[in-house]
Design a protein around this motif. Structure first.
Motif, PDB file in Angstrom:
ATOM      1  N   ALA A 174       0.833  -1.201   0.000  1.00 60.97           N
ATOM      2  CA  ALA A 174       0.000   0.000   0.000  1.00 60.97           C
ATOM      3  C   ALA A 174       0.866   1.250   0.000  1.00 60.97           C
ATOM      4  CB  ALA A 174      -0.900  -0.005   1.227  1.00 60.97           C
ATOM      5  N   HIS A 175       0.362   2.311  -0.633  1.00 66.87           N
ATOM      6  CA  HIS A 175       0.967   3.631  -0.516  1.00 66.87           C
ATOM      7  C   HIS A 175       0.297   4.387   0.612  1.00 66.87           C
ATOM      8  CE1 HIS A 175       3.448   3.443  -3.994  1.00 66.87           C
ATOM      9  NE2 HIS A 175       2.446   3.244  -4.818  1.00 66.87           N
ATOM     10  N   GLY A 176       0.988   5.320   1.229  1.00 62.35           N
ATOM     11  CA  GLY A 176       0.364   6.141   2.271  1.00 62.35           C
ATOM     12  C   GLY A 176       1.410   6.893   3.064  1.00 62.35           C
ATOM     13  N   VAL A 177       0.948   7.522   4.125  1.00 57.77           N
ATOM     14  CA  VAL A 177       1.835   8.292   4.994  1.00 57.77           C
ATOM     15  C   VAL A 177       2.682   7.311   5.820  1.00 57.77           C
ATOM     16  CG1 VAL A 177       1.923   9.991   6.856  1.00 57.77           C
ATOM     17  CG2 VAL A 177       0.084  10.095   5.159  1.00 57.77           C
ATOM     18  N   PRO A 178       4.010   7.412   5.793  1.00 56.81           N
ATOM     19  CA  PRO A 178       4.825   6.535   6.643  1.00 56.81           C
ATOM     20  C   PRO A 178       4.504   6.789   8.114  1.00 56.81           C
ATOM     21  CG  PRO A 178       6.210   7.808   5.126  1.00 56.81           C
ATOM     22  CD  PRO A 178       4.837   8.381   5.043  1.00 56.81           C
ATOM     23  N   VAL A 179       4.584   5.744   8.939  1.00 57.42           N
ATOM     24  CA  VAL A 179       4.347   5.919  10.372  1.00 57.42           C
ATOM     25  C   VAL A 179       5.397   6.882  10.918  1.00 57.42           C
ATOM     26  CG1 VAL A 179       4.292   4.756  12.599  1.00 57.42           C
ATOM     27  CG2 VAL A 179       3.359   3.622  10.572  1.00 57.42           C
ATOM     28  N   GLY A 180       4.960   7.909  11.633  1.00 65.66           N
ATOM     29  CA  GLY A 180       5.880   8.917  12.136  1.00 65.66           C
ATOM     30  C   GLY A 180       6.168  10.020  11.126  1.00 65.66           C
ATOM     31  N   GLY A 181       5.623   9.878   9.913  1.00 69.44           N
ATOM     32  CA  GLY A 181       5.909  10.850   8.863  1.00 69.44           C
ATOM     33  C   GLY A 181       5.149  12.153   9.069  1.00 69.44           C
ATOM     34  N   GLU A 182       5.727  13.271   8.643  1.00 66.29           N
ATOM     35  CA  GLU A 182       5.057  14.558   8.749  1.00 66.29           C
ATOM     36  C   GLU A 182       4.533  14.961   7.379  1.00 66.29           C
ATOM     37  OE1 GLU A 182       7.230  17.481  11.022  1.00 66.29           O
ATOM     38  OE2 GLU A 182       8.500  15.907  11.841  1.00 66.29           O
ATOM     39  N   LEU A 183       3.278  15.355   7.334  1.00 60.81           N
ATOM     40  CA  LEU A 183       2.624  15.655   6.052  1.00 60.81           C
ATOM     41  C   LEU A 183       3.402  16.698   5.265  1.00 60.81           C
ATOM     42  CD1 LEU A 183      -1.191  15.653   6.786  1.00 60.81           C
ATOM     43  CD2 LEU A 183       0.395  13.759   6.429  1.00 60.81           C
ATOM     44  N   ASP A 184       3.935  17.675   5.999  1.00 59.75           N
ATOM     45  CA  ASP A 184       4.644  18.782   5.392  1.00 59.75           C
ATOM     46  C   ASP A 184       5.812  18.323   4.515  1.00 59.75           C
ATOM     47  OD1 ASP A 184       5.158  21.387   4.909  1.00 59.75           O
ATOM     48  OD2 ASP A 184       6.333  21.710   6.724  1.00 59.75           O
ATOM     49  N   TYR A 185       6.369  17.145   4.841  1.00 59.22           N
ATOM     50  CA  TYR A 185       7.549  16.676   4.130  1.00 59.22           C
ATOM     51  C   TYR A 185       7.234  15.656   3.047  1.00 59.22           C
ATOM     52  CZ  TYR A 185      10.352  19.048   7.601  1.00 59.22           C
ATOM     53  OH  TYR A 185      10.930  19.999   8.380  1.00 59.22           O
ATOM     54  N   LEU A 186       5.949  15.327   2.880  1.00 53.22           N
ATOM     55  CA  LEU A 186       5.601  14.280   1.917  1.00 53.22           C
ATOM     56  C   LEU A 186       5.280  14.881   0.562  1.00 53.22           C
ATOM     57  CD1 LEU A 186       3.445  11.980   4.184  1.00 53.22           C
ATOM     58  CD2 LEU A 186       5.738  11.551   3.319  1.00 53.22           C
ATOM     59  N   ASP A 187       5.550  14.107  -0.482  1.00 46.57           N
ATOM     60  CA  ASP A 187       5.246  14.579  -1.835  1.00 46.57           C
ATOM     61  C   ASP A 187       3.750  14.451  -2.110  1.00 46.57           C
ATOM     62  OD1 ASP A 187       5.094  11.819  -3.803  1.00 46.57           O
ATOM     63  OD2 ASP A 187       5.829  11.654  -1.735  1.00 46.57           O
ATOM     64  N   GLU A 188       3.303  15.107  -3.174  1.00 49.02           N
ATOM     65  CA  GLU A 188       1.882  15.121  -3.499  1.00 49.02           C
ATOM     66  C   GLU A 188       1.346  13.734  -3.820  1.00 49.02           C
ATOM     67  OE1 GLU A 188       1.038  17.954  -6.566  1.00 49.02           O
ATOM     68  OE2 GLU A 188       2.137  19.519  -5.507  1.00 49.02           O
ATOM     69  N   GLY A 189       2.151  12.921  -4.473  1.00 51.21           N
ATOM     70  CA  GLY A 189       1.706  11.565  -4.833  1.00 51.21           C
ATOM     71  C   GLY A 189       1.356  10.754  -3.601  1.00 51.21           C
ATOM     72  N   THR A 190       2.213  10.853  -2.573  1.00 55.09           N
ATOM     73  CA  THR A 190       1.964  10.109  -1.340  1.00 55.09           C
ATOM     74  C   THR A 190       0.706  10.635  -0.654  1.00 55.09           C
ATOM     75  OG1 THR A 190       4.329   9.797  -1.081  1.00 55.09           O
ATOM     76  CG2 THR A 190       2.978   9.450   0.881  1.00 55.09           C
TER      77      THR A 190
END
Lengths: 201, 201
Positions: A174-190
């Motif tokens: 699955a694709h998605g937000v990594p556990v502990g990940g901050e939205l601000d640092y994620l790319d648009e695709g994720t």
């Protein structure tokens, strides 16, 4: 002058260590000085461990893992579900999944991903042996666990198309937000994938 | 599970490599996989180079350098000026100066700097042997080339005081703007030293 300061034996050790990923000439010199200080605890044992590894380590002809036996310990492990085959790019990925300890399955190491620009086509990867394994009939599900890169996803689709006629269930991570990940640092695709596949509380 | 994925030989190699400075568990695993791919070109030769180093490398009892002979090649080199003795903290610093190839002198490796908080006093460093060498009379100038850290400078002053009664000229490295350095990134101490010791065009 620089080449002769410490004798050819030390210079050779520095040059060989500098070829390891993550080490350059400077860190290789630091590593050698560290080895000299820890001669009995580290330099001796490390040289011996490399000799043993050089003598005994094989690539598993079934799955592409490395081990001191062929088939490897994972392929021989009767407690694993031979019906689930996890397809990975590299042995490093296999190790990462095993460290997580999430599933007791078998693996198949592709040895890379399709990359026409780099001259890597299906014949350069362990795809024929994958088809052979799957067509023997015991695999129920093939989990294509390649990296979420462009080449990785191209390879995933290519494999899914090849596996479809064999009647095996083919899944991917699955694709998605990594556990502990901050939205601000994620790319648009994720972010798009995480939103689209949002789940209820 | 994590400990058994790849056989004890590989796990041991990973653990030993992870003890090198600059490598952690993750980069050690990457290094091992790289070694497995380059078995003949790298793993074999590196193991052999470590065995040779473990067997042959000595610490020079005169200067504290490491080499395959004692006295080391630098101490035996008759083309070097025995009147100039460069005092350094570590063998790494000796190598750095030799790589620069700026002077054909002899060295003395202290093995660290004075650091009372870490329990490093004069007896923990190669200071007695330094006094012995200098008092033998052939040294005209002692260049104290320790790091420009607080402990380094404390050690430099301590050594200068010890060397003064022996009638040897004692010097230290100049402070200033590093070549290629940008003023904006330098600390005030460096800027002050660079201004104070400014030179005419």
């Amino acid at each position: 002058m620089a080449e002769r300061i410490a004798g050819p034996e030390i210079e050779r050790l520095v040059q060989l260590l500098a070829r390891l990923p993550g080490l350059g000439p400077r860190s290789a010199r630091r590593a050698v000085l560290h080895l000299m200080r820890k001669r009995e605890e580290l330099l001796g044992p490390l040289g011996e461990a490399m000799r043993v590894a050089h003598e005994r380590i094989l690539t598993c002809t079934t799955c592409g893992n490395i081990d001191t036996s062929d088939p490897c310990a994972i392929c021989r492990d009767g407690r694993r579900d031979a019906g689930i085959l996890v397809i990975v790019e590299t042995v490093a990925d296999l190790w990462a999944l095993e460290r997580a300890g999430l599933l007791a399955a078998r693996y198949h190491v592709l040895g890379g991903v399709l990359s026409p620009l780099d001259g890597v086509g299906p014949n350069e990867l362990n795809i024929a042996s994958l088809m052979q394994r799957v067509s023997e009939g015991s695999v129920r599900e093939a989990i294509i666990a390649v990296n979420a890169t462009v080449d990785g996803q191209t390879t995933a689709h290519y494999l899914a198309d090849l596996l479809a006629p064999l009647g095996v269930k083919t899944t991917r991570l699955a694709h998605g937000v990594p556990v502990g990940g901050e939205l601000d640092y994620l790319d648009e695709g994720t972010l798009a994938a995480a939103l689209e596949r949002r789940t209820a509380f």
